[in-house]
Scaffold this active site. Structure first.
Site, PDB file in Angstrom:
ATOM      1  N   THR A  70      -0.629  30.376 -20.112  1.00  0.00           N
ATOM      2  CA  THR A  70      -2.083  30.309 -20.202  1.00  0.00           C
ATOM      3  C   THR A  70      -2.663  29.543 -19.014  1.00  0.00           C
ATOM      4  O   THR A  70      -3.601  30.002 -18.354  1.00  0.00           O
ATOM      5  CB  THR A  70      -2.509  29.651 -21.529  1.00  0.00           C
ATOM      6  OG1 THR A  70      -2.143  30.530 -22.589  1.00  0.00           O
ATOM      7  CG2 THR A  70      -4.013  29.411 -21.563  1.00  0.00           C
ATOM      8  N   ASN A 149       1.970  42.398 -24.427  1.00  0.00           N
ATOM      9  CA  ASN A 149       2.663  41.603 -25.428  1.00  0.00           C
ATOM     10  C   ASN A 149       2.625  42.217 -26.816  1.00  0.00           C
ATOM     11  O   ASN A 149       3.453  41.928 -27.652  1.00  0.00           O
ATOM     12  CB  ASN A 149       2.066  40.193 -25.466  1.00  0.00           C
ATOM     13  CG  ASN A 149       0.570  40.208 -25.706  1.00  0.00           C
ATOM     14  OD1 ASN A 149      -0.146  41.028 -25.135  1.00  0.00           O
ATOM     15  ND2 ASN A 149       0.093  39.327 -26.560  1.00  0.00           N
ATOM     16  N   GLN A 178       5.435  38.443 -20.249  1.00  0.00           N
ATOM     17  CA  GLN A 178       6.286  39.232 -21.140  1.00  0.00           C
ATOM     18  C   GLN A 178       7.349  40.032 -20.403  1.00  0.00           C
ATOM     19  O   GLN A 178       8.221  40.610 -21.027  1.00  0.00           O
ATOM     20  CB  GLN A 178       5.428  40.198 -21.980  1.00  0.00           C
ATOM     21  CG  GLN A 178       4.664  39.532 -23.108  1.00  0.00           C
ATOM     22  CD  GLN A 178       5.580  38.947 -24.186  1.00  0.00           C
ATOM     23  OE1 GLN A 178       6.778  39.200 -24.251  1.00  0.00           O
ATOM     24  NE2 GLN A 178       4.991  38.118 -25.048  1.00  0.00           N
ATOM     25  N   SER A 199       5.995  32.170 -18.085  1.00  0.00           N
ATOM     26  CA  SER A 199       6.034  31.109 -19.076  1.00  0.00           C
ATOM     27  C   SER A 199       7.488  30.833 -19.446  1.00  0.00           C
ATOM     28  O   SER A 199       8.285  31.766 -19.559  1.00  0.00           O
ATOM     29  CB  SER A 199       5.255  31.581 -20.300  1.00  0.00           C
ATOM     30  OG  SER A 199       5.579  30.779 -21.394  1.00  0.00           O
ATOM     31  N   GLY A 200       7.832  29.562 -19.627  1.00  0.00           N
ATOM     32  CA  GLY A 200       9.219  29.204 -19.907  1.00  0.00           C
ATOM     33  C   GLY A 200       9.680  29.554 -21.311  1.00  0.00           C
ATOM     34  O   GLY A 200      10.800  30.005 -21.508  1.00  0.00           O
ATOM     35  N   HIS A 201       8.806  29.401 -22.295  1.00  0.00           N
ATOM     36  CA  HIS A 201       9.297  29.534 -23.674  1.00  0.00           C
ATOM     37  C   HIS A 201       9.515  30.977 -24.100  1.00  0.00           C
ATOM     38  O   HIS A 201      10.032  31.235 -25.174  1.00  0.00           O
ATOM     39  CB  HIS A 201       8.373  28.793 -24.650  1.00  0.00           C
ATOM     40  CG  HIS A 201       7.084  29.484 -24.937  1.00  0.00           C
ATOM     41  ND1 HIS A 201       6.866  30.188 -26.091  1.00  0.00           N
ATOM     42  CD2 HIS A 201       5.960  29.591 -24.208  1.00  0.00           C
ATOM     43  CE1 HIS A 201       5.633  30.695 -26.076  1.00  0.00           C
ATOM     44  NE2 HIS A 201       5.066  30.339 -24.940  1.00  0.00           N
ATOM     45  N   THR A 237       1.373  13.853 -12.249  1.00  0.00           N
ATOM     46  CA  THR A 237       2.802  13.629 -12.031  1.00  0.00           C
ATOM     47  C   THR A 237       3.590  14.836 -12.509  1.00  0.00           C
ATOM     48  O   THR A 237       3.402  15.308 -13.628  1.00  0.00           O
ATOM     49  CB  THR A 237       3.247  12.373 -12.799  1.00  0.00           C
ATOM     50  OG1 THR A 237       2.501  11.276 -12.309  1.00  0.00           O
ATOM     51  CG2 THR A 237       4.729  12.115 -12.620  1.00  0.00           C
ATOM     52  N   CYS A 324      -0.528  35.038 -30.953  1.00  0.00           N
ATOM     53  CA  CYS A 324      -1.694  34.254 -30.574  1.00  0.00           C
ATOM     54  C   CYS A 324      -2.923  34.644 -31.374  1.00  0.00           C
ATOM     55  O   CYS A 324      -3.818  33.851 -31.584  1.00  0.00           O
ATOM     56  CB  CYS A 324      -2.003  34.423 -29.098  1.00  0.00           C
ATOM     57  SG  CYS A 324      -0.629  33.958 -28.066  1.00  0.00           S
TER      58      CYS A 324
END
Lengths: 379, 402
Positions: A70, A149, A178, A199-201, A237, A324
């Protein structure tokens, strides 16, 4: 439990979790510090960045770490739109994008940008002719998801890229959340995206991790301002453990792409054929031309929630078309765009595979699904 | 594997006369050096071209990737070799043109028949190969004047050679063909670019760096080492002389008026550099100075700084804009290293108002009151020398995490 909701999120790989823990334990210095410990952590961050850059075929300085898909999508859209408004305020996307794209476009529309939404055919694919017609001199951005998606439609990225680059000065942003790890997506000069979000997840990495990557130096305004980290484009950071864990998840996804693609394709085709045996009780939204890991279908006159509950009782986790938006009552905009028959509109179910699924689970699923159909539909 | 060798065309070398042989020899040496990690290459050099024999696909890819950085090469081409049989030549041509099958292009076939015993005339070969390709590749059309691809077929004594692609090289002169110079390497953006440009003219580089611990950190030294190492990818190893500068720098600060500090510091650096230059037998000093960029780079300043030596001081960036310099730094890969934020010895004692027009007499007057020479000798003597690329295999210590 059979977990078939991998397009919503995936279970992290153990190796990725190990990396996350070890980096937190042993490399906790701030990578921006100039003491030796900070320098060492910065080296690690550089190594992670370089590894990801080589996967996407770009330079390390064009890979930025974000909090996820996102943020990456928002960053690309607002960053490019605002930095290039002197050229024009016309932007293009499709009707079936993820909310993180559509909402960003709507917000720009309110600010006076002119937006064109490309329509899709019944397979969820845009028309390249329409894209060509919509491109103008003042078009500055085109955003397109590689894989949808909700039902797995694949957009013709390479052809679209060529058309966009040939007919406009627009920057081509591809939401590959996706697709990465399932299909090939890379920078490739004029025949590819200018910006990629991932996206990582979704690839067995951690939630809260993502990347925005650029093919080259772009005119883009920072998304988060502050200390000037991430080449001044995304301050704050840097979350080094997350970044390194993401580099590992990306490498694993990239290395296993062929194998997973083959596996998922076989399972999806198998299940499509299986669903067809129920005749006109089932409508299949996905096609064999779509992404291999997503299979959306609908049972006549049955609400999605009912099916999900019936399967869940038997240990199978699936979702309605999009996690979502699944808590919202209205029909999904993708289903609307696909002009699905009203009898099937409210019951769209999505099965999505991940690297941890097995062949046996597919067979078990078929048997369970048969029971469910008997119980709910008497067939 | 389709490719049999890489054909290299020399750059400016071809305009050289009797010492051309030395240039070619140097180029061959540099190519061997840059590929020393992939085993020893077989290279044949001729008057006009050089050939690198290929053993496998991996080798081919590495060569194509790195060769464009080696100075002294105008262009190069991957070459296929086959039997001198018209059918085989047609098949080989087809394999080469397969690489272009995804787009529609114009082409022409250019034939050179140096082996006159080959039974077909140049025109026959041209027609046979061109006709064959046209028939089997709907994406091709002929354009003899301005083709997208020129397929070159050479019939030589030992075999037939085919090539289509011309890749541009880095041009310039082979590093080492124009003597050795000593580069004043600060860690900033300019000096590595100056080094690169001199290397392009065939100059072999040693680098010198002034290190003032504890005012400047190990990281700032590491940055300079990284820069030296980065420059080695252009076909030559580089020695880095690190001068312990703290003692002398503090002495200058304590004895010279603030507005003269910068000028004297530079003059001392130049003296030290010149002593090192003499010891290593280098012929010139190279700096990244660009006219007007900072106070030390006005003509008056340069005059005062230059007055300590008669050695030629080469300033390849003198007329460059900062943006032009940054462009080159980005292209050659030193920019990202240079912008890392560590103090160097030039910035730690910067006076508020350095003289942009120092008077030489005034500078020498103040310097005459202190005996700098023994400090200079000590700094030269106590320097540490590093050679890049470092011989040890750099292991990726983070591999298990990634």
């Amino acid at each position: 439990m059979i977990y078939f909701d991998n397009s919503a999120t995936t279970k992290a790989h153990d190796e990725v979790l190990q990396t996350f823990v070890e980096v937190n334990k042993n490399y906790y210095a701030n990578p921006a510090s100039i003491h030796a410990f900070g320098v060492e952590v910065n080296e690690l961050l550089d190594a992670a960045r370089s590894q990801i850059a080589s996967i996407f075929n770009t330079k390390p300085e064009y890979v930025l770490f974000t909090s996820g898909g996102t943020e990456s999508n928002n960053f690309a859209i607002f960053g490019v739109a605002k930095a290039n408004q002197h050229i024009g305020k016309h932007i293009i996307t499709t009707e079936i994008e993820h909310a993180s794209v559509l909402e960003a476009y709507k917000s720009l529309e309110k600010e006076g940008y002119e937006v064109d939404y490309l329509s899709v055919n019944k397979n969820g694919v845009i028309s390249l002719d329409e894209l060509r017609e919509k491109l103008r001199k003042d078009t500055i951005l085109v955003t397109m998801m590689h894989v949808n998606n909700e039902m797995g439609a694949i957009q013709p990225i390479e052809e679209a890229a060529k058309i966009i680059h040939e007919h406009s000065r627009a920057i081509f942003h591809v939401d590959a959340v996706q697709s990465f790890g399932k299909l090939n997506i890379q920078f490739n000069g004029e025949a590819g995206p200018d910006i990629i979000s991932i996206s990582g997840h979704k690839i067995h990495g951690l939630k809260g991790t993502g990347i925005i990557a650029f093919q080259r130096k772009l005119n883009i305004v920072p998304y988060i301002v502050g200390g000037g980290q991430e080449f001044g484009l995304r301050s704050g950071t840097v979350a080094v453990p997350q970044a390194v864990a993401l580099a590992k998840a990306c490498r694993i996804a990239f290395e296993n792409l062929q194998e997973n693609h083959g596996k998922f394709t076989k399972w999806r085709d198998d299940l499509i054929d299986y669903f067809k045996t129920f005749g006109n009780h089932i409508y299949i939204l996905s096609s064999k031309e779509g992404a291999p890991h997503i299979l959306s279908f609908s049972i006549r006159d049955l609400k999605g929630e009912v099916i999900i509950n019936a399967l869940q009782k038997r240990g199978v986790i699936v979702s309605t078309s999009s996690a979502c938006s699944s808590k919202q009552k209205k029909t999904s905009h993708v289903v609307e765009a696909l002009k699905v028959d009203p009898h099937f509109k409210e019951g769209v179910i999505r099965i999505s595979f991940g690297a941890k699924n097995t062949e046996e689970e597919i067979e078990q699923f078929k048997a369970i699904f048969k029971d469910v159909m008997k119980e709910l539909k008497g067939v | 594997m389709l490719w049999k060798e890489i054909l290299i065309r020399y750059g400016e070398l071809t305009t050289k006369g009797r010492n051309r042989k030395d240039f070619i020899h140097q180029l061959k040496h540099n190519i061997k050096y840059i590929f020393s990690d992939i085993g020893s290459l077989t290279i044949r050099s001729e008057r006009d071209r050089m050939h690198i024999e290929l053993e496998n696909e991996e080798q081919f890819e590495k060569i194509v990737e790195r060769l464009p950085r080696v100075f002294g090469i105008q262009s190069f081409s991957p070459v296929a070799m086959c039997e001198k049989d018209l059918g085989v030549i047609q098949q080989t041509a087809q394999k080469i043109m397969d690489r272009y099958k995804d787009k529609s292009i114009t082409f022409k076939v250019e034939v050179h028949r140096s082996d006159k015993s080959f039974p077909y005339q140049t025109y026959d070969i041209q027609k046979a190969v061109g006709g064959f390709l046209l028939k089997h590749n709907p994406n091709l059309s002929v354009d003899v004047k301005n083709p997208d691809v020129e397929l070159r077929v050479e019939i030589r004594k030992e075999a037939a050679y085919l090539m289509s692609e011309i890749i541009y090289g880095a041009a310039g002169m082979p590093v080492g063909s124009n003597g050795r110079s000593l580069l004043l390497l600060s860690g900033g953006i300019d000096s590595p670019v100056a080094g690169y440009l001199m290397m392009k003219r065939g100059v072999r580089i040693d680098a010198i760096h002034f290190f003032s611990p504890p005012y400047t950190s190990e990281q700032s030294l590491q940055k300079v080492k990284d820069l030296a190492n980065e420059l080695t990818k252009f076909g030559s190893s580089i020695r880095l002389h690190v001068i312990p500068f703290t003692e002398l720098q503090v002495l200058i600060k304590d004895t010279v008026p603030a507005e003269m500090l910068m000028t004297t510091t530079r003059r001392m650096m130049m003296k030290i550099a010149d002593r090192v230059r003499e010891e290593i037998g280098a012929l010139g000093l190279v700096t990244g100075e660009s006219l007007g960029q900072v106070a030390s780079q006005t003509l008056e300043s340069l005059t005062a700084i230059n007055a300590v030596t008669n050695t030629p001081i080469l300033r390849p960036l003198l007329s460059f804009d900062k943006l032009e310099i940054i462009d080159i730094a980005q292209q050659i890969g030193t920019y990202e290293i240079s912008i890392k934020p560590y103090e160097d010895c030039c910035t730690i004692f910067t006076p508020a108002n350095p003289k942009t027009r120092p008077k030489l007499e005034r500078v020498t007057h103040f310097e005459s009151q202190v005996d700098f020479d023994e400090y200079i000798e000590r700094a030269v003597k106590n320097r540490e020398v590093y050679t890049f690329p470092e011989k040890r295999i750099a292991e990726n210590k983070f591999k298990h995490l990634l």
